[in-house]
Design a protein around this motif. Structure first.
Motif, PDB file in Angstrom:
ATOM      1  N   SER A  29      -8.136 -19.212   0.457  1.00 21.92           N
ATOM      2  CA  SER A  29      -9.028 -19.668   1.530  1.00 21.92           C
ATOM      3  C   SER A  29      -8.344 -19.663   2.886  1.00 21.92           C
ATOM      4  N   MET A  30      -7.013 -19.695   2.907  1.00 20.95           N
ATOM      5  CA  MET A  30      -6.307 -19.708   4.192  1.00 20.95           C
ATOM      6  C   MET A  30      -6.506 -18.407   4.964  1.00 20.95           C
ATOM      7  N   LEU A  31      -6.898 -17.318   4.257  1.00 20.98           N
ATOM      8  CA  LEU A  31      -7.135 -16.054   4.936  1.00 20.98           C
ATOM      9  C   LEU A  31      -8.310 -16.141   5.890  1.00 20.98           C
ATOM     10  N   GLU A  32      -9.178 -17.125   5.696  1.00 21.58           N
ATOM     11  CA  GLU A  32     -10.278 -17.324   6.627  1.00 21.58           C
ATOM     12  C   GLU A  32      -9.752 -17.709   8.009  1.00 21.58           C
ATOM     13  N   GLU A  33      -8.571 -18.297   8.069  1.00 19.30           N
ATOM     14  CA  GLU A  33      -7.953 -18.672   9.336  1.00 19.30           C
ATOM     15  C   GLU A  33      -6.976 -17.602   9.829  1.00 19.30           C
ATOM     16  N   THR A  34      -6.197 -17.030   8.927  1.00 15.24           N
ATOM     17  CA  THR A  34      -5.145 -16.101   9.340  1.00 15.24           C
ATOM     18  C   THR A  34      -5.572 -14.643   9.336  1.00 15.24           C
ATOM     19  N   GLY A  35      -6.581 -14.292   8.517  1.00 17.17           N
ATOM     20  CA  GLY A  35      -6.877 -12.893   8.293  1.00 17.17           C
ATOM     21  C   GLY A  35      -5.771 -12.242   7.488  1.00 17.17           C
ATOM     22  N   ILE A  36      -5.858 -10.924   7.327  1.00 14.65           N
ATOM     23  CA  ILE A  36      -4.833 -10.222   6.545  1.00 14.65           C
ATOM     24  C   ILE A  36      -3.855  -9.446   7.413  1.00 14.65           C
ATOM     25  N   ASP A  37      -4.204  -9.212   8.677  1.00 17.15           N
ATOM     26  CA  ASP A  37      -3.399  -8.342   9.521  1.00 17.15           C
ATOM     27  C   ASP A  37      -1.972  -8.850   9.682  1.00 17.15           C
ATOM     28  N   SER A  38      -1.816 -10.107  10.063  1.00 15.88           N
ATOM     29  CA  SER A  38      -0.489 -10.646  10.348  1.00 15.88           C
ATOM     30  C   SER A  38       0.366 -10.725   9.091  1.00 15.88           C
ATOM     31  N   LEU A  39      -0.262 -10.906   7.939  1.00 16.51           N
ATOM     32  CA  LEU A  39       0.484 -10.920   6.677  1.00 16.51           C
ATOM     33  C   LEU A  39       1.024  -9.537   6.346  1.00 16.51           C
ATOM     34  N   LEU A  40       0.202  -8.505   6.514  1.00 12.53           N
ATOM     35  CA  LEU A  40       0.627  -7.148   6.202  1.00 12.53           C
ATOM     36  C   LEU A  40       1.699  -6.667   7.174  1.00 12.53           C
ATOM     37  N   LYS A  41       1.569  -7.043   8.435  1.00  6.19           N
ATOM     38  CA  LYS A  41       2.602  -6.698   9.411  1.00  6.19           C
ATOM     39  C   LYS A  41       3.930  -7.363   9.040  1.00  6.19           C
ATOM     40  N   TYR A  42       3.883  -8.605   8.602  1.00  4.12           N
ATOM     41  CA  TYR A  42       5.092  -9.311   8.169  1.00  4.12           C
ATOM     42  C   TYR A  42       5.745  -8.593   7.000  1.00  4.12           C
ATOM     43  N   ASP A  43       4.948  -8.170   6.021  1.00  5.55           N
ATOM     44  CA  ASP A  43       5.506  -7.516   4.836  1.00  5.55           C
ATOM     45  C   ASP A  43       6.258  -6.242   5.180  1.00  5.55           C
ATOM     46  N   ALA A  44       5.844  -5.565   6.252  1.00  5.64           N
ATOM     47  CA  ALA A  44       6.520  -4.338   6.673  1.00  5.64           C
ATOM     48  C   ALA A  44       7.716  -4.618   7.570  1.00  5.64           C
TER      49      ALA A  44
END
Length: 761
Positions: free
Chosen positions: A487-502
């Motif tokens: 549910s936290m993705l409703e606040e963060t989205g996925i973009d910043s997570l994927l950028k972090y992983d790279a």
């Protein structure tokens, strides 16, 4: 006035050029039988070769400048006779002597190494094209780069749109449950098939009781071997966090053997006084665990030992996106325009318990996994819209199946062309020779229950969020707080997570595992918390896996006779001895994670063998593998589309490195004597040559939090460099003697920043 010889461009094929080069170097080798090389003669060879200039125009289309590797059988056969162990510079391949410049000296060094067999310097990066050999082609690549004037790494910040070719509707589509793939055995690779055993079952009673009855508690093994200092455990090959994100994503495409919550208990005994699980010293604490169900009709005798089965398809077919049964697949579809269900803000739908609705039941395990699950549903819908727009007459089913085919192909291509070479090295797998109906693609117990659980070792203990400039967009969170928190993705989205992983390095593949997995998996101890290391070991015993040494023999490797043949770490050797006593009694997962790594790989010998075997069978035994069902143009289009491309097509992320599984960053500069700087009117190449470098000056690398990351000393030419940047963001380079600093921002995982020079009196 007519042109001189030097004015002409020559249109010469690479083969002709290579043959000319080989002839010249062969003559040099004959002339100097003692192995020495006269630099004047070699310089003549290089000078003549540099007359042959290709008419090819150089352009820089960003990350799409080349297709991904597609190795031919002939190349593999050549490699088989060459065991030089030559080195490849992952940062800048043509910079043979690693001095920050690409010059004729680099080509000369390769020629010298080729002709002077008695004085090879294995510290040189002479395998320029990374084919496992030192040859004329390596020198030609250096010369070509000098000739085109590209003496520094290509700027990959530019980008161009790359459109995937969309295959037409096939007369036959892949079944959702994997049945019908093999023409001879309708069920190979389908849901419910037994796991394959490469080594004999090693149950305590030969039938079904846990293996390793004489071994220590799995939690004790975990405590002795896997407690770690995370600050010292980053991998040494610059692999990014995408190695474990993609690894888990693919794992959920290949296999599932969930335990039965009402099954037989195999609780893990906790040592008395365990800091986390028995802080009161009761001596009665356990980590709860139940057995995996066994296949019907097995476990009846020593001739018919218990066997486990796979609850999903064994193919890389996108089953974690689409499901492995008809009911799940239908639940995920809208049945309009071939699209899959997704929220208005581009996130996966959620059920009443707060779990995402996806093709695999584990999609909510952590937010990084949920993010990449979401990414490929977005890609499916993007493709569906494109197909619908180009073919208005196509039905919902046709659009869905065509998009599904491309998505599955993308997942396959990324796995075989990016992920596996990053993890196993470029030459770990045999080249693809087409579909082979005699190959069983089924999942090996040794793979799913031990080897491919290496991902648990490389996870970082935090989850981060980054913006396009490589800086943190919000504070990191601990991994233990990211479990089942979709549910936290409703606040963060996925973009910043994927950028972090790279943009950050993964941990090393070893026995060390972060606290979030070893003590707080799915909750704190006593309130749902588990130890994933102990569970890996116990699950291996539950499945009756053979010990490490017996499994080596089963995979065609020599048995080891001592612990130092497994690991060169003396402390680890002693710990293994204290726990197991004999090299013939080691739990398989433990032995795999303890192995010394192979050259140019992040895994040991047996680990690489098990993983390569599985992925080769998964590929070769799949009639619907993308290289078997698409035409040449479609294959090329698909292989040119990297994971970075998929991310950028479906998010706001821009400027990712070409290969997001690798984060290779470099900072370079010089310390220069100020009085040696010539007038600014002099040509720039002469100015640099005449600048006098200062040796022995201390340069420090400081991160955005003010922490000293690394320090080095300038060499005899005043050069310094840093390659220890394990994440993007703000840094300072400081000259220790003066305190002078230079600010630098690392925005992506392929930055090459040069010219950070200090001038001293």
């Amino acid at each position: 006035m007519g042109k001189s010889q030097l004015d002409y461009d020559w249109d010469v094929s690479p083969l002709t050029l290579a043959l000319s080069f080989l002839t010249a170097t062969f003559i040099v080798g004959l002339r100097f039988a003692d192995g020495s090389v006269v630099s004047v003669v070699i310089a003549n060879v290089v000078a003549h070769l540099m007359l042959f200039r290709s008419k090819r125009t150089m352009n820089h289309p960003g990350r799409k400048r080349r297709p991904l590797r597609s190795e031919q059988l002939e190349a593999r056969q050549l490699l088989a006779a060459d065991f030089g162990g030559y080195r490849h510079n992952i940062y800048d391949a043509e910079d043979v002597n690693d001095d920050g410049r690409v010059s004729a000296i680099d080509a000369l060094l390769i020629i010298n190494a080729m002709t002077n067999e008695t004085a090879r310097d294995e510290s040189m990066f002479t395998d320029v094209n990374d084919d496992g050999r030192r040859s004329a082609l390596d020198a030609l690549r250096v010369i070509n780069r000098i000739e085109r004037g590209d003496v520094f790494p290509i700027d990959t910040s530019a980008d161009e749109e790359l459109n995937l070719l969309l295959p037409e509707m096939s007369s036959e589509v892949r079944s959702i449950d994997g049945t019908g793939n093999n023409p001879n055995d309708h069920f190979w690779g389908s849901v419910g098939q037994r796991l394959i055993r490469m080594a004999p079952a090693a149950y305590g009673d030969g039938i079904s009781t846990l293996a390793g009855a004489d071994r220590p508690s799995a939690r004790e093994v975990s405590n002795v071997l896997s407690e770690m200092n995370t600050s010292q455990a980053l991998n040494d090959r610059g692999l990014s966090a995408f190695v474990y994100v993609w690894g888990q994503f693919i794992d959920h495409d290949l296999g599932l053997s969930e335990s039965d919550e009402h099954g037989e208990a195999i609780d893990i005994a906790v040592p008395e006084g365990d800091l986390w699980f028995d802080p009161t010293g009761s001596g009665e604490a356990v980590i709860p665990m139940t057995r995996t169900p066994i296949a019907e009709g097995t476990g009846t005798s020593v001739d018919n030992p218990a066997q486990q089965f796979n609850q999903i398809t064994a193919f890389i077919d996108g089953s974690m996106v689409y499901g492995s049964d008809a009911a799940t697949a239908e639940r995920l579809r809208t049945f309009v325009g071939g699209r899959m269900a997704i929220s208005e803000d581009g996130l996966l739908p959620m059920d009443e318990s707060g779990m995402v609705i996806a093709g695999d039941v584990r999609a909510s395990e952590n937010v990084g996994l949920t993010a990449i699950q979401t990414l490929f549903v977005r890609e499916h819908n993007r493709l569906a819209d494109e197909i619908s727009g180009s073919d208005p007459e196509a039905t919902d089913e046709e659009i869905y199946q065509r998009a599904r085919l491309v998505v599955a192909g993308l997942i396959q291509s990324i796995t075989y062309n990016e992920f596996l070479p990053a993890l196993l090295g470029e030459h770990a797998m045999e080249p693809y020779r087409g579909y082979d109906a005699s190959v069983n693609p089924g999942i090996a117990n040794e793979f799913s229950t031990a080897a491919f659980r290496l991902g648990h070792s490389v996870l970082r203990d935090e989850v981060g969020f980054m913006s396009n400039d490589g800086r943190e967009s919000q504070n990191e969170m601990e991994l233990k707080d990211a479990f089942f928190h979709a549910s936290m993705l409703e606040e963060t989205g996925i973009d910043s997570l994927l950028k972090y992983d790279a943009s950050v390095w993964a941990q090393e593949v070893d026995l060390g595992v972060v606290d979030s997995l070893r003590n707080f998996l799915f909750g704190p101890p006593g309130a749902g918390g588990l130890d994933l290391v102990a569970m890996n070991i116990q699950r291996g015993r539950d499945h009756g896996l053979s010990d490490y040494n017996s499994t080596r023999a089963a995979y065609g490797l020599n048995r080891v006779e001592s612990f130092d043949q497994i690991t060169g770490d003396v402390s680890l050797q002693q710990k293994l001895t204290s726990l197991y006593g004999s090299v013939d009694n080691i739990d398989l997962w433990v032995g795999l994670m303890a192995e010394n790594h192979q050259d140019d790989a992040s895994v040991g010998e047996l680990t690489g063998k098990i993983i390569a075997d599985q992925f080769q069978r998964t590929r070769d035994g799949d009639r619907f593998f993308y290289r078997n069902v698409l035409n040449d143009l479609e294959i090329e289009s698909l292989e040119r589309s990297t994971l970075a491309d998929v991310i950028e097509r479906n998010t706001s992320i821009e400027g990712l490195q070409e290969n997001v599984f690798s984060m290779q960053v470099e900072i370079r500069g010089r310390v220069i004597l100020a009085s040696s700087v010539p007038p600014t009117t002099m040509p720039s190449n002469l100015r640099e040559d005449e600048m006098r470098g200062v040796e022995g000056m201390t340069i420090e690398l400081i991160d955005g939090a003010g922490t000293l990351v690394d320090s080095t000393a300038s060499d005899q030419h005043g050069n310094y460099r840093f390659r220890s940047l394990s994440e993007t963001g703000d840094y300072q380079v400081r000259l220790s003697q003066s305190g002078e600093t230079i600010d630098v921002l690392i925005a992506h995982g392929e930055e090459r920043i040069r010219g950070l020079d200090f001038y001293v009196a």
